[in-house]
Scaffold this motif. Structure first.
Motif, PDB file in Angstrom:
ATOM      1  N   UNK A  56      -3.527  -9.415  -7.885  1.00 48.64           N
ATOM      2  CA  UNK A  56      -3.781  -8.461  -8.959  1.00 48.64           C
ATOM      3  C   UNK A  56      -3.598  -9.170 -10.294  1.00 48.64           C
ATOM      4  N   UNK A  57      -4.611  -9.132 -11.143  1.00 50.03           N
ATOM      5  CA  UNK A  57      -4.527  -9.628 -12.515  1.00 50.03           C
ATOM      6  C   UNK A  57      -4.903  -8.460 -13.408  1.00 50.03           C
ATOM      7  N   UNK A  58      -4.113  -8.196 -14.430  1.00 43.91           N
ATOM      8  CA  UNK A  58      -4.340  -6.985 -15.210  1.00 43.91           C
ATOM      9  C   UNK A  58      -3.958  -7.185 -16.669  1.00 43.91           C
ATOM     10  N   UNK A  59      -4.571  -6.346 -17.510  1.00 36.62           N
ATOM     11  CA  UNK A  59      -4.281  -6.319 -18.939  1.00 36.62           C
ATOM     12  C   UNK A  59      -3.789  -4.910 -19.253  1.00 36.62           C
ATOM     13  N   UNK A  60      -2.497  -4.779 -19.526  1.00 37.80           N
ATOM     14  CA  UNK A  60      -1.921  -3.458 -19.762  1.00 37.80           C
ATOM     15  C   UNK A  60      -2.488  -2.790 -21.011  1.00 37.80           C
ATOM     16  N   UNK A  61      -2.771  -3.576 -22.017  1.00 39.70           N
ATOM     17  CA  UNK A  61      -3.279  -3.009 -23.272  1.00 39.70           C
ATOM     18  C   UNK A  61      -4.671  -2.406 -23.088  1.00 39.70           C
ATOM     19  N   UNK A  62      -5.558  -3.127 -22.408  1.00 38.25           N
ATOM     20  CA  UNK A  62      -6.938  -2.658 -22.203  1.00 38.25           C
ATOM     21  C   UNK A  62      -7.075  -1.776 -20.963  1.00 38.25           C
ATOM     22  N   UNK A  63      -6.053  -1.742 -20.117  1.00 38.20           N
ATOM     23  CA  UNK A  63      -6.065  -1.024 -18.849  1.00 38.20           C
ATOM     24  C   UNK A  63      -7.253  -1.431 -17.984  1.00 38.20           C
ATOM     25  N   UNK A  64      -7.408  -2.746 -17.833  1.00 33.56           N
ATOM     26  CA  UNK A  64      -8.448  -3.330 -16.992  1.00 33.56           C
ATOM     27  C   UNK A  64      -7.821  -4.400 -16.123  1.00 33.56           C
ATOM     28  N   UNK A  65      -8.549  -4.825 -15.116  1.00 27.98           N
ATOM     29  CA  UNK A  65      -8.045  -5.900 -14.282  1.00 27.98           C
ATOM     30  C   UNK A  65      -9.041  -6.335 -13.242  1.00 27.98           C
ATOM     31  N   UNK A  66      -8.612  -7.321 -12.458  1.00 30.88           N
ATOM     32  CA  UNK A  66      -9.400  -7.852 -11.349  1.00 30.88           C
ATOM     33  C   UNK A  66      -8.444  -8.069 -10.181  1.00 30.88           C
ATOM     34  N   UNK A  67      -8.896  -7.684  -8.995  1.00 32.92           N
ATOM     35  CA  UNK A  67      -8.147  -7.945  -7.777  1.00 32.92           C
ATOM     36  C   UNK A  67      -8.965  -8.936  -6.957  1.00 32.92           C
ATOM     37  N   UNK A  68      -8.401 -10.101  -6.712  1.00 36.59           N
ATOM     38  CA  UNK A  68      -9.059 -11.091  -5.850  1.00 36.59           C
ATOM     39  C   UNK A  68      -8.537 -10.885  -4.440  1.00 36.59           C
ATOM     40  N   UNK A  69      -9.451 -10.707  -3.519  1.00 35.76           N
ATOM     41  CA  UNK A  69      -9.092 -10.465  -2.121  1.00 35.76           C
ATOM     42  C   UNK A  69      -9.632 -11.610  -1.287  1.00 35.76           C
ATOM     43  N   UNK A  70      -8.759 -12.193  -0.489  1.00 32.89           N
ATOM     44  CA  UNK A  70      -9.201 -13.255   0.421  1.00 32.89           C
ATOM     45  C   UNK A  70      -8.459 -13.088   1.737  1.00 32.89           C
ATOM     46  N   UNK A  71      -9.119 -13.449   2.813  1.00 28.79           N
ATOM     47  CA  UNK A  71      -8.473 -13.339   4.112  1.00 28.79           C
ATOM     48  C   UNK A  71      -9.454 -13.496   5.246  1.00 28.79           C
ATOM     49  N   UNK A  72      -9.005 -13.066   6.431  1.00 34.10           N
ATOM     50  CA  UNK A  72      -9.873 -13.168   7.600  1.00 34.10           C
ATOM     51  C   UNK A  72      -9.841 -11.875   8.397  1.00 34.10           C
ATOM     52  N   UNK A  73     -10.828 -11.727   9.244  1.00 33.15           N
ATOM     53  CA  UNK A  73     -11.068 -10.511   9.997  1.00 33.15           C
ATOM     54  C   UNK A  73     -11.200 -10.893  11.463  1.00 33.15           C
ATOM     55  N   UNK A  74     -10.405 -10.242  12.322  1.00 33.81           N
ATOM     56  CA  UNK A  74     -10.439 -10.538  13.759  1.00 33.81           C
ATOM     57  C   UNK A  74     -10.645  -9.258  14.544  1.00 33.81           C
ATOM     58  N   UNK A  75     -11.315  -9.385  15.667  1.00 32.59           N
ATOM     59  CA  UNK A  75     -11.493  -8.253  16.575  1.00 32.59           C
ATOM     60  C   UNK A  75     -11.189  -8.739  17.983  1.00 32.59           C
ATOM     61  N   UNK A  76     -10.358  -7.976  18.689  1.00 31.81           N
ATOM     62  CA  UNK A  76      -9.903  -8.379  20.035  1.00 31.81           C
ATOM     63  C   UNK A  76      -9.302  -9.788  20.010  1.00 31.81           C
ATOM     64  N   UNK A  77      -8.543 -10.079  18.963  1.00 27.19           N
ATOM     65  CA  UNK A  77      -7.888 -11.380  18.774  1.00 27.19           C
ATOM     66  C   UNK A  77      -8.858 -12.551  18.674  1.00 27.19           C
ATOM     67  N   UNK A  78     -10.116 -12.282  18.327  1.00 26.65           N
ATOM     68  CA  UNK A  78     -11.103 -13.342  18.114  1.00 26.65           C
ATOM     69  C   UNK A  78     -11.554 -13.284  16.661  1.00 26.65           C
ATOM     70  N   UNK A  79     -11.510 -14.428  16.018  1.00 30.89           N
ATOM     71  CA  UNK A  79     -11.931 -14.532  14.619  1.00 30.89           C
ATOM     72  C   UNK A  79     -13.380 -14.092  14.470  1.00 30.89           C
ATOM     73  N   UNK A  80     -13.631 -13.193  13.501  1.00 26.87           N
ATOM     74  CA  UNK A  80     -14.979 -12.680  13.266  1.00 26.87           C
ATOM     75  C   UNK A  80     -15.578 -13.170  11.947  1.00 26.87           C
TER      76      UNK A  80
END
Length: 160
Positions: A56-80
């Motif tokens: 989470x990166x945010x500017x309290x004065x302007x009430x704006x921000x950016x959320x960078x999301x990174x990660x991985x997704x697995x189904x039935x314990x197999x990387x998807x």
């Protein structure tokens, strides 16, 4: 002027220009985002598991921000596949309740391999589509970070 003086002046101008550029970039990035925190989140849904990091990166004065999301997704314990996107947002607040509205979702096409439909199974629409809302109660945890809640249920801790 001698060659030595010309070389010396050119060197001084080069160093001064580099220092001014560095200072300008540093100050503009600080003005844009005045705060940040990071949360590690693991989401389980049926046979799906998503391991993600939210920055989470945010500017309290302007009430704006950016959320960078990174990660991985697995189904039935197999990387998807991998998840990598930035969600720009604005917010309004009422005491410690924040209404976030996504304004733009920037997917990194060359990195992200999971389709929106699958990501929507493990994340709220706010993180998947623009113009979606999510309400969080955010409680400051001293200097170390923030606790994000929905209602009274803690969701994750965001460390500074």
């Amino acid at each position: 002027m001698t060659k030595t003086k010309i070389i010396y002046l050119a060197f001084v101008f080069l160093v001064t220009g580099a220092a001014a550029t560095y200072l300008s970039l540093t100050l503009s990035s600080r003005r844009q985002y005045t705060g940040e925190c990071t949360a590690s989140v693991v989401v389980f849904y049926k046979d799906i598991r998503a391991n993600m990091t939210f920055d989470f990166m945010y500017n309290e004065k302007k009430q704006t921000g950016v959320i960078s999301i990174s990660g991985n997704y697995s189904q039935n314990n197999h990387f998807q596949g991998t998840i990598r996107r930035d969600v720009s947002y604005v917010w309004t607040e009422n005491k410690d309740t924040y209404n976030f509205i996504s304004t733009r979702v920037n997917k990194f096409e060359n990195i992200e391999t999971v389709p929106d439909e699958l990501i929507a199974m493990v994340l709220p629409d706010f993180y998947v589509y623009p113009d979606k809302r999510i309400n969080y109660t955010i409680q400051t945890q001293g200097e170390s970070g923030f606790l994000f809640l929905i209602g009274k249920r803690p969701l994750f801790y965001c460390a500074r």
